[in-house]
Design a protein around this motif. Structure first.
Motif, short mmCIF file in Angstrom:
data_model
loop_
_atom_site.label_atom_id
_atom_site.label_comp_id
_atom_site.label_asym_id
_atom_site.label_seq_id
_atom_site.Cartn_x
_atom_site.Cartn_y
_atom_site.Cartn_z
N UNK A 30 0.85 -1.19 0.00
CA UNK A 30 0.00 0.00 0.00
C UNK A 30 0.88 1.24 0.00
N UNK A 31 0.26 2.38 -0.20
CA UNK A 31 0.99 3.65 -0.15
C UNK A 31 1.68 3.81 1.19
N UNK A 32 0.96 3.44 2.26
CA UNK A 32 1.51 3.61 3.60
C UNK A 32 2.71 2.70 3.84
N UNK A 33 2.61 1.46 3.40
CA UNK A 33 3.73 0.54 3.63
C UNK A 33 4.94 0.89 2.77
N UNK A 34 4.70 1.56 1.64
CA UNK A 34 5.84 1.98 0.80
C UNK A 34 6.72 3.00 1.51
N UNK A 51 9.87 2.83 -4.46
CA UNK A 51 10.92 3.80 -4.12
C UNK A 51 10.40 5.22 -4.28
N UNK A 52 9.70 5.49 -5.38
CA UNK A 52 9.17 6.83 -5.61
C UNK A 52 8.20 7.23 -4.51
N UNK A 53 7.36 6.30 -4.08
CA UNK A 53 6.41 6.59 -3.01
C UNK A 53 7.12 6.83 -1.70
N UNK A 54 8.16 6.03 -1.42
CA UNK A 54 8.94 6.26 -0.20
C UNK A 54 9.57 7.64 -0.20
N UNK A 65 8.07 9.05 2.89
CA UNK A 65 8.84 8.37 3.90
C UNK A 65 9.73 9.23 4.77
N UNK A 66 9.62 10.55 4.66
CA UNK A 66 10.47 11.43 5.47
C UNK A 66 9.85 11.78 6.81
N UNK A 67 10.69 12.16 7.76
CA UNK A 67 10.20 12.49 9.10
C UNK A 67 9.28 13.71 9.11
N UNK A 68 9.48 14.65 8.19
CA UNK A 68 8.58 15.80 8.13
C UNK A 68 7.17 15.35 7.74
N UNK A 69 7.08 14.43 6.78
CA UNK A 69 5.77 13.90 6.39
C UNK A 69 5.13 13.18 7.57
#
Length: 264
Positions: free
Chosen positions: A144-148, A232-235, A239-243
């Motif tokens: 899923x988007x979240x797991x990416x 990778x693109x979704x991460x 996937x950053x701490x600000x997000x």
């Protein structure tokens, strides 16, 4: 006949969007971290991540950077307030506060903090789906988007050695975590880190939900994985701490407004 003129767009600069605060003093930053820590503990309690006296969230002190604020041993997450938090040094010795610290859990946290000076907070709890994933010795898959957000950013500690009270074991766990934001501890549970309490808490919550989705999908059939390039693109986007910090703010608003006594 022409219709009414539509409203003009508002200047973007006038719209509100929360960002991590800047602190004018170390005292303000310490208070902020402690408030967010108490709030995260209460949220984890609400969500059922607490199991007896297991589980910790720690936050590095902004001034004494080898000391860490942590929940008091034996107190329910649901009842922790700012004034209950304990400050312990890297050896687990209490330097401020009136409660003991769970030495078994703190051993790991202290070593992760020592190995990762970029990390402000570490979260580890014995959540149900996290333990189930750990019992399989599996990492999160890009389903899923979240797991990416965790794709190629989660490590597996592929051993179980009982309750961790040994410093060397804590160092090995920190070494396996490396530069990742999350760790699956086989037959044990999950651990997440972040550059704020908000980020570490969000990653743990999101990882627990992603584990639940993965286990549910595996039980129902054969999950379809998102391909490497898209994962990778979704991460990179999510996937950053600000997000993570931004995603966490509705939860902070909820807990701080519905349980304002956590700030006591």
């Amino acid at each position: 006949m022409d219709g009414p003129t539509p409203p003009s767009p508002l200047p973007t600069a006038t719209l509100r969007f929360a960002m991590p605060p800047m602190h004018e003093s170390v005292e303000d930053e310490r208070r902020h971290r402690k408030e967010r820590l108490a709030g995260a503990l209460r949220l984890f309690g609400r969500l059922g991540f607490e199991d007896g006296v297991s589980g910790h969230i720690t936050a590095r002190d902004p001034e004494f950077t080898d000391c860490f604020w942590v929940n008091p041993f034996g107190m329910s997450f649901r009842h922790v307030s700012v004034s209950d938090l304990v400050l312990a040094n890297r050896d687990g010795q209490v330097v401020e506060g009136g409660h003991h610290v769970n030495q078994a859990a703190f051993t790991v946290h202290a070593q992760v903090h020592a190995a990762r000076p970029d990390v402000v907070a570490v979260a580890h709890c014995h959540s149900v789906h996290g333990r189930a994933l750990a019992a399989l010795g599996e990492l999160l898959q890009p389903l899923t988007q979240e797991s990416c957000a965790f794709y190629e950013d989660v490590a597996l500690y592929d051993a179980y050695t009982g309750v961790t009270v040994n410093v060397e074991e804590g160092r090995r766990i920190a070494a396996v975590l490396g530069s990742h934001k999350a760790l699956v501890l086989r037959n044990h549970g999950m651990l997440t880190v972040g550059d704020s309490v908000d980020a570490a808490a969000w990653w743990f919550l999101s990882m627990e939900r992603s584990a639940q989705v993965q286990l549910t999908a595996q039980a129902a059939g054969r999950p379809v994985l998102i391909d490497h390039r898209q994962a990778v693109a979704t991460r990179e986007q999510a996937g950053g701490d600000l997000v993570a910090w931004i995603n966490y703010q509705p939860l902070w608003q909820d807990i701080s407004r519905s349980e304002p006594d956590l700030l006591d």
